[in-house]
Write a protein that holds these residues in place. Structure first.
Motif, mmCIF file in Angstrom:
data_model
loop_
_atom_site.group_PDB
_atom_site.id
_atom_site.type_symbol
_atom_site.label_atom_id
_atom_site.label_comp_id
_atom_site.label_asym_id
_atom_site.label_seq_id
_atom_site.Cartn_x
_atom_site.Cartn_y
_atom_site.Cartn_z
ATOM 1 N N GLU A 1 0.856 -1.188 0.000
ATOM 2 C CA GLU A 1 0.000 0.000 0.000
ATOM 3 C C GLU A 1 0.888 1.232 0.000
ATOM 4 N N ASP B 1 -5.282 0.112 -2.360
ATOM 5 C CA ASP B 1 -5.209 0.036 -0.905
ATOM 6 C C ASP B 1 -4.807 -1.386 -0.503
ATOM 7 N N ALA C 1 -0.623 -2.333 6.245
ATOM 8 C CA ALA C 1 -1.588 -1.263 6.468
ATOM 9 C C ALA C 1 -0.987 -0.314 7.503
ATOM 10 N N ASN D 1 -2.661 6.153 8.851
ATOM 11 C CA ASN D 1 -3.565 6.564 7.783
ATOM 12 C C ASN D 1 -5.021 6.218 8.049
ATOM 13 N N ARG D 2 -5.269 5.193 8.857
ATOM 14 C CA ARG D 2 -6.629 4.835 9.260
ATOM 15 C C ARG D 2 -6.736 5.005 10.767
ATOM 16 N N LEU E 1 -11.518 2.124 12.215
ATOM 17 C CA LEU E 1 -11.604 1.776 10.798
ATOM 18 C C LEU E 1 -10.638 0.642 10.463
ATOM 19 N N LEU E 2 -9.421 0.685 11.016
ATOM 20 C CA LEU E 2 -8.469 -0.387 10.753
ATOM 21 C C LEU E 2 -8.997 -1.714 11.302
ATOM 22 N N SER F 1 -11.787 -2.945 8.892
ATOM 23 C CA SER F 1 -11.239 -3.476 7.634
ATOM 24 C C SER F 1 -10.655 -4.867 7.861
ATOM 25 N N ASN G 1 -1.462 12.082 3.228
ATOM 26 C CA ASN G 1 -2.698 11.827 3.953
ATOM 27 C C ASN G 1 -2.997 12.856 5.036
#
Length: 326
Positions: free
Chosen positions: A32, A37, A59, A63-64, A68-69, A72, A100
């Motif tokens: 990524e 993504d 990941a 950034n997340r 949210l991470l 996902s 970001n």
């Protein structure tokens, strides 16, 4: 194998994933940066090739947001129960701040806090409280995975390597030669059962050494001038070999920086040669202590056209089912 495959639209990856599985590769690991993504290519692989193991490499933890991470990861673990590994890492200031708009501060502590948050959240626990680098108010996954995925950390130097050994289920190495592996692994100390050492290995399967070295120099000047990677290679002992490149880069002379990268550094960090020779070189990583060698296939003159048949042939010659030359 690293996915997505270069030059192939995601919508057309079904044949590529089939070729990966047919060649005997066991895993696909996403990258990524500024392309796909980390999760979408793996979701497609889960649907199209349900025997492959899936992993994010990586990941980013900035950034997340934490919730949210976790969502996902939980969704992909739900799609591929027992076949998904969540690899996370700090990434770099360019990806985090420049691209970001997130402040890149205390990367080791942020990574540690995210591991601890994800451990609890992916078990279905309610997380409510302050960590050193963020606070979470009463977060509970609506669909916690039946099989929480293992957590792996991307690590370069001792601090992050020791964090991985202390709190994660594995470590992800990147941009190192087979001869560098023992030094990195030594920092892990005594490992728990099932702890995995994963390494991304750049592979340019062509006997056109000039092509491979030209591409390798471009990649090395792009990556190893990033402060974290420059410090990593100084720690590995490449201060003398790469000092001229770093000086030229700092002076803004990109052409001189390219020219300053020695062939021996390119040949150490970029596996190239015939597919059979590449397989033998990758085997050196496993002999040095890597459990999961993840190939990152680089463009070659033979693959430049994106021909699916040529790609399948190349994968078959690189893959575990090919015969290693004596």
């Amino acid at each position: 194998m690293t996915v997505p495959l270069d030059g192939i639209p995601l919508a057309d990856h079904a044949a590529g994933y089939a070729a990966i599985a047919e060649a005997g590769f066991t895993d696909v690991w996403s990258s990524e940066v500024n392309g796909a993504d980390a999760f979408t290519p793996l979701a497609l692989a889960a649907a199209w090739q349900p025997r492959l193991r899936l992993g994010t490499a990586i990941a980013g933890v900035f950034n997340r947001g934490p919730g949210l991470l976790a969502m996902s990861a939980a969704a992909l673990a739900d799609v591929a129960p027992g076949r998904f590994c969540l690899g996370i890492g700090a990434s770099s200031p360019m990806l985090v701040s420049d691209w970001n708009a997130v402040e890149f501060t205390a990367p080791l502590r942020r990574t540690r806090d995210m591991v601890r948050f994800l451990r609890a959240a992916l078990r279905g626990e309610t997380v409510d409280g302050a960590f050193d680098t963020f606070a979470v108010r009463r977060f509970t996954l609506q669909r916690p995975p039946a099989v929480p995925p293992p957590l792996l950390l991307a690590a370069l130097r001792p601090g992050m390597l020791r964090l991985a050994a202390a709190e994660a289920d594995g470590v992800i190495l990147n941009w190192l030669a087979a001869t560098d592996v023992p030094r990195a692994v030594a920092e892990l100390g005594e490992r728990r059962p099932h702890f995995e050492v994963v390494a991304r290995i750049f592979v340019c399967p062509t006997e056109d050494a000039r092509h491979a070295r030209t591409l390798g120099r471009r990649m090395i000047t792009s990556y190893l001038t990033v402060p974290a990677y420059a410090k990593f290679h100084r720690w590995l002992g490449r201060q003398e070999a790469l000092s001229a490149m770093w000086q030229a880069w700092a002076a803004g002379d990109r052409r001189a920086a390219l020219a300053a990268v020695p062939d021996e550094v390119v040949d150490a960090l970029i596996v190239h040669g015939s597919p059979e020779q590449c397989r033998a070189q990758v085997h050196r990583y496993t002999e040095a202590g890597v459990d999961v060698p993840v190939l990152a296939l680089l463009p070659t003159p033979e693959l430049a056209a994106g021909d699916p048949a040529a790609l399948a042939t190349m994968l078959a010659r690189l893959g575990p089912r090919a015969r290693t030359p004596a």
